[in-house]
Scaffold this active site. Structure first.
Site, mmCIF file in Angstrom:
data_model
loop_
_atom_site.group_PDB
_atom_site.id
_atom_site.type_symbol
_atom_site.label_atom_id
_atom_site.label_comp_id
_atom_site.label_asym_id
_atom_site.label_seq_id
_atom_site.Cartn_x
_atom_site.Cartn_y
_atom_site.Cartn_z
ATOM 1 N N TRP A 501 0.839 -1.204 0.000
ATOM 2 C CA TRP A 501 0.000 0.000 0.000
ATOM 3 C C TRP A 501 0.874 1.256 0.000
ATOM 4 O O TRP A 501 0.576 2.224 -0.695
ATOM 5 C CB TRP A 501 -0.924 -0.009 1.223
ATOM 6 C CG TRP A 501 -1.765 1.225 1.344
ATOM 7 C CD1 TRP A 501 -2.959 1.471 0.732
ATOM 8 C CD2 TRP A 501 -1.468 2.380 2.131
ATOM 9 N NE1 TRP A 501 -3.429 2.711 1.090
ATOM 10 C CE2 TRP A 501 -2.537 3.293 1.943
ATOM 11 C CE3 TRP A 501 -0.420 2.747 2.971
ATOM 12 C CZ2 TRP A 501 -2.574 4.535 2.570
ATOM 13 C CZ3 TRP A 501 -0.448 3.985 3.595
ATOM 14 C CH2 TRP A 501 -1.508 4.864 3.391
ATOM 15 N N HIS A 502 1.959 1.238 0.775
ATOM 16 C CA HIS A 502 2.859 2.386 0.798
ATOM 17 C C HIS A 502 3.498 2.619 -0.566
ATOM 18 O O HIS A 502 3.547 3.738 -1.061
ATOM 19 C CB HIS A 502 3.962 2.181 1.850
ATOM 20 C CG HIS A 502 3.542 2.566 3.232
ATOM 21 N ND1 HIS A 502 3.004 1.667 4.116
ATOM 22 C CD2 HIS A 502 3.582 3.757 3.891
ATOM 23 C CE1 HIS A 502 2.732 2.276 5.256
ATOM 24 N NE2 HIS A 502 3.065 3.539 5.147
ATOM 25 N N ASP A 503 4.026 1.556 -1.133
ATOM 26 C CA ASP A 503 4.683 1.664 -2.439
ATOM 27 C C ASP A 503 4.972 0.253 -2.942
ATOM 28 O O ASP A 503 5.293 -0.637 -2.151
ATOM 29 C CB ASP A 503 6.007 2.450 -2.334
ATOM 30 C CG ASP A 503 6.404 3.086 -3.654
ATOM 31 O OD1 ASP A 503 5.703 2.831 -4.652
ATOM 32 O OD2 ASP A 503 7.403 3.820 -3.681
#
Length: 618
Positions: A501-503
């Site tokens: 989700w972050h990257d």
């Protein structure tokens, strides 16, 4: 009120978020009635699991001396390597910008924080203008005016609550459209299309297909947004209509008018969480619709629901069927860019009945606290250049082990501040606008010793979101050996999602797995040394826990440096520089002792909170 009392109130947990001082099962009317009054225990016996105060003991006087000596040395070590005459200055000087404080340059090289810092004045205008426009809208429409009871307090009847909901949703809907059109230009059409598809998944599919379809769609969107870089219109035309030159010209025109934030997909990740929240809150409401309204069954006051009830109890059925209400929630301007995350049920509940936790005094104190934190960040960015140094990949051998460890430590502090400041700004905006989202940062980064506690207090609204919508549906972690194994596997799934989700890159995926791996020692140590078996030796147990906490801190620092700062190669370079020599190994022993002292102060700080009736799981 004296200066010391004001300072204590300013930095109280109640000012930060009443959720920290009020049980999630307690109706919120008590929060309003006891605003900013600490729980006094004078003349009362302490709970059996709370120790007497240790602050005025020789042990803690010694700890005070350690703090007075170590903390200034820690800060000065980084200041020294940030001077123009330091060996690596020429390598990172190009990353510095003209400053305004102390005649020094500023390290504005972190792109994530720079985007906030460079636009904070424009955002401040919105923070004032948006709530004022809402007040004007409410006055013009005449909606949302409550009845005043005999005590002079506002009380919304069911009809007035419904009118207030309609008023707030209408304003949120139209202001959101204006907001994202300015931010994202013609890309808002892509955003609205994604929102519409998710809405249809959550409201039109058979009930048993909603969970799987929701997860598949939103995970696909996360990957697709990243891999296509936001679906440029020109790329779409080349793929779908390569033989239409007129369409190509129109696509270029649309791409050239992409608003103030052309990379809309970078910040859309927080929107994905709200999309999932809406679908699952609606999915769970279908079960409860069969057994009637929980508010009526339990005879609860809808204006004074507890935090737990606001989140868990389904919203009125009509709100799940309204695309306008859904868009108003998902694109709510104060929380659109970065959160904190409010569930759909909570958003509807607060739109109908204002949270008693929002008071003018508390909001003003929260705003003052935000400004102090913002200035603290400015001071650090003007005096220590840790971000620029780490980006320049300097010759680590030119630094002493102490300097290397402080570069790593303050790098993590900058990460903590660069996330906390935007989150608190947007939460302040929401508070002024009449919405009380959860506080994302509970404790200072340096006030954590437990891996579990750290993740409960870091991006707290996201942590609560993952527990509600991912960890518990997966089965959570129940008691017993098998349950603990299942809980660890579920944590692995949760942190894998959090990392992606972050990257979408290997470094953050490694970070997610490292977090789970580094949680294992704490789990195993808790099983091997249960507190119940050390009741007759509390001091020995406190020392034993302190040693384990030092190991925890080192592991957490390593995981976060890999994920958010220097990567695995950079971490190995730092570690080799710190412990690659005899002097470094001796320094590491001294650092572990200093961490042990800090941990004992953290233990006592939490005991002090318990003496005042506050029990946080972090």
């Amino acid at each position: 009120m004296g200066a010391s009392s004001l300072l204590r109130e300013l930095y109280s947990l109640d000012t930060l978020d009443t959720r920290f001082t009020t049980s999630s099962s307690v109706p919120l009317k008590s929060v309003d009635e006891n605003s900013h009054k600490s729980v006094e225990r004078e003349g009362k016996a302490l709970p059996t699991d709370v120790s007497p105060p240790r602050w005025r003991t020789p042990e803690f006087y010694f700890y005070t001396l350690v703090f007075l000596f170590c903390v200034p040395q820690m800060y000065w070590a980084v200041v020294e390597v940030s001077q123009p005459d330091s060996p690596n200055y020429s390598k990172y000087e190009h990353l510095l910008s003209p400053g305004w404080l102390l005649g020094r340059k500023v390290d504005n090289s972190d792109g994530q924080y720079a985007s906030f810092r460079d636009n904070v004045l424009y955002l401040a205008v919105l923070l004032v203008l948006h709530p004022l426009l809402r007040r004007l809208y409410e006055q013009l429409t005449g909606h949302g005016t409550p009845t005043v009871n005999g005590n002079g307090k506002a009380k919304y009847s069911s009809v007035e609550a419904y009118l207030r909901l309609q008023s707030r949703v209408s304003f949120d809907f139209y202001s959101a459209l204006v907001y994202i059109s300015a931010l994202n230009g013609f890309s808002m059409l892509k955003i609205l299309l994604i929102l519409y598809v998710n809405f249809k998944i959550g409201t039109s599919l058979p009930r048993n297909r909603i969970p799987a379809a929701t997860w598949v769609f939103n995970i696909v969107i996360l990957f697709a947004n990243e891999l296509t870089q936001g679906y440029p219109y020109s790329t779409l035309v080349q793929t779908l209509a390569p033989f239409l030159p007129a369409a190509s010209d129109w696509a270029k025109f649309l791409d050239s008018h992409a608003g103030l934030n052309p990379r809309w997909e970078v910040l859309f990740k927080i929107t994905v969480l709200r999309m999932i929240s809406f679908n699952f809150d609606h999915y769970w409401s279908l079960d409860r619709a069969r057994v009637g309204s929980p508010i009526e069954k339990k005879q609860l006051d809808p204006a004074a629901l507890s935090e737990r009830d606001r989140v868990a109890m389904p919203a009125p059925e009509a709100t799940y069927k309204s695309f306008r209400t859904y868009v108003a929630y998902v694109l709510y301007p104060p929380l659109y860019l970065a959160g904190p995350i409010v569930t759909f049920n909570d958003y509807i509940s607060q739109s109908m009945h204002p949270a008693p936790s929002i008071t003018t005094r508390r909001t003003i104190l929260y705003g003052i606290r935000f400004l102090i934190t913002l200035f603290c960040m400015e001071f650090l960015l003007h005096t220590i250049y840790v971000v620029a140094i780490s980006k320049a990949s300097p010759d680590w051998s030119t630094y002493t082990p102490f300097q290397l460890s402080m570069l790593a430590y303050f790098n993590l502090h900058i990460i903590w501040l660069k996330l906390m400041i935007p989150w608190r700004f947007f939460r302040l905006w929401a508070l002024i606008d009449g919405m009380d989202p959860p506080e994302n940062m509970v404790r200072c980064m340096s006030d954590n010793y437990s891996a579990f506690g750290f993740w409960r207090s870091w991006h707290r609204s996201f942590n609560r979101w993952t527990i509600r919508y991912l960890y518990i549906p997966l089965g959570g972690g129940v008691g017993g050996g098998t349950g603990r194994v299942r809980g660890i596997l579920n944590m692995l799934a949760v942190f894998s999602f959090v990392a992606l989700w972050h990257d979408i890159n290997l470094r953050l995926l490694m970070w997610g797995w490292l977090v789970v791996l580094f949680v294992l020692p704490e789990v195993l140590a808790t099983m091997a040394f249960p507190k119940s078996k050390w009741r007759n030796r509390p001091e020995a147990y406190r020392v034993l826990c302190g040693i384990g906490a030092v190991i925890n801190i080192l592991l957490m620092m390593a995981a976060n440096l890999v994920g958010f700062a220097v990567g695995l190669d950079g971490l190995m370079g730092l570690v080799n520089g710190i412990i690659g020599s005899w002097q470094g190994a001796m320094f590491m022993l001294g650092a572990c002792f200093a961490l042990f002292v800090g941990v004992q102060v953290m233990f006592e700080h939490r005991e002090e909170e318990k003496r005042h009736g506050i029990r946080l799981k972090c």
